[in-house]
Design an enzyme around this catalytic site. Structure first.
Site, PDB file in Angstrom:
ATOM      1  CB  SER A 145      -0.958  -0.039   1.197  1.00 21.67           C
ATOM      2  OG  SER A 145      -1.976   0.932   1.083  1.00 21.67           O
ATOM      3  CG  ASP A 302      -6.859  -2.301  -3.747  1.00 26.29           C
ATOM      4  OD1 ASP A 302      -7.195  -1.183  -3.336  1.00 26.29           O
ATOM      5  OD2 ASP A 302      -5.687  -2.723  -3.689  1.00 26.29           O
ATOM      6  CG  HIS A 332      -6.027  -1.861  -0.063  1.00 18.94           C
ATOM      7  ND1 HIS A 332      -5.040  -1.649  -0.994  1.00 18.94           N
ATOM      8  CD2 HIS A 332      -5.628  -1.221   1.064  1.00 18.94           C
ATOM      9  CE1 HIS A 332      -4.097  -0.902  -0.455  1.00 18.94           C
ATOM     10  NE2 HIS A 332      -4.411  -0.635   0.799  1.00 18.94           N
TER      11      HIS A 332
END
Length: 362
Positions: A145, A302, A332
């Site tokens: 991320s 996501d 995610h």
């Protein structure tokens, strides 16, 4: 309107912080043989995971890992990332360096980037690698991320540093956030209300990271900052043209959102929106061609799916060997959720695939 927006974001961050703190009280995965120490690399705190020494004293592989959390949450010391790095160290018989970079609101861009870069460059010094018995030719830089964002940005910078004698062999990016240019890619449109990371939350993570104001959120959401009349953004459109970078299965029937007339003042107020240190997907082809063999993990559910897929395609076009590992039924952040009560199959599946790639390529 802005107050409601702020309250929604605040509630989301409170919930995420609560979950992180709750999970942090859980027992860590047992890996008694892994030595864990906290250190400081060029002023940046790190946590180092070392497997036991082997009888032949052979040098080990290594992974520099940068955690996610929107540049604002989590820590190398939380049980979620502690467990992931323990398992990586044990499964790969590798030294894992987890970077404890400073977070929003204490600091904003570019400080997180500089923290990650300083810690990584310190570790890559031959004498430091020797201290940890690491093979200089078998080092990966990785992150998930926002950590994937920092890993990609650091890797790009390292590739330009002519003074370095040791460079990463690999980079491995897990559902990375790589651009703030287009908040209407197909995955942003498809997953705009998806739990864990709705689109408005990702936009506000960006605003916080680059020290902006929430009153700009709507303009960013409709791509006013990269409209055709915004001269600073014009040269970047081709580098982020998802209609040519994404496969049909990702594009589906979604249409590009390109404003004819927007607000040039946004980029003037927030130049980091077009700064490749914050937005690695905007790097030029020459920089991309210098990147090491790359792994990019993406999840269907996501908003950031297309960030990773576009980066993989641009790297591939630049001649870099790339593995795009896409998971159709995952979401995610799933990789860190592998311990009860959040021992999701999506977490185990993605983690095992990621570690398998590292094991085969590092």
């Amino acid at each position: 309107c802005h107050l409601i927006h702020y309250l929604k974001l605040s509630h989301h961050l409170i919930v995420l912080n609560y979950l992180i703190c709750t999970f942090d009280k859980l027992k860590s995965v047992s890996s008694e043989d892994i030595k864990i120490t906290d250190a400081v690399f060029d002023g940046v705190e790190v946590r180092v995971f070392e497997p036991p020494a082997e009888g032949d004293e052979s040098l080990k592989r290594s992974v520099v890992y940068i955690h996610g959390g929107g540049w604002a949450l989590a820590s190398a010391r939380t049980s979620l990332y502690n467990n992931l790095c323990r398992i990586m160290a044990e499964s790969l018989n590798a030294v894992v360096v987890s970077v404890e970079y400073r977070l929003v609101p204490e600091v904003c861009f570019p400080e997180q980037y500089y923290d990650a870069l300083r810690a990584t460059k310190h570790f890559l010094q031959p004498d430091v690698l020797a201290e940890y018995s690491v093979d200089p030719s078998r080092i990966a830089i990785s992150g998930d991320s926002a950590g994937g964002n920092l890993a990609a940005a650091v890797c790009q910078q390292l590739s330009k540093d002519e003074d370095l004698t040791v460079r990463p062999k690999l980079q491995a990016l897990i559902y990375p956030v790589l651009q703030a240019f287009d908040f209407n890619t197909p995955s942003y449109q498809q997953n705009m209300n998806m739990p864990v990371l709705p689109r408005y939350v990702m936009v506000n993570y960006w605003i916080d990271y680059i020290n902006g104001n929430y009153d700009l959120a709507h303009e960013l959401l409709v791509n006013n900052h990269t409209a055709l009349n915004v001269g600073q953004a014009l040269s970047f459109h081709a580098r982020l043209n998802w209609t040519s970078l994404l496969p049909p299965s990702f594009k589906k029937s979604y249409k590009p959102v390109v404003q004819t007339t927007g607000t040039a003042a946004i980029v003037e107020r927030l130049p980091a929106l077009l700064d490749v240190r914050a937005v690695p997907l905007l790097a030029d082809d020459a920089t991309l061609a210098r990147q090491p063999r790359t792994y990019v993990l993406t999840c269907e559910n996501d908003v950031l799916r297309d960030d990773g897929a576009m980066y993989a395609k641009r790297l591939e076009r630049a001649g870099v060997p790339v593995t795009l590992d896409h998971f159709h039924d995952c979401f995610h952040g799933c990789m860190i959720f592998t311990v009860w009560p959040t021992d999701f199959s999506a977490g185990v599946q993605t983690r095992d695939s990621y570690i398998k790639w590292l094991d085969e390529n590092l």
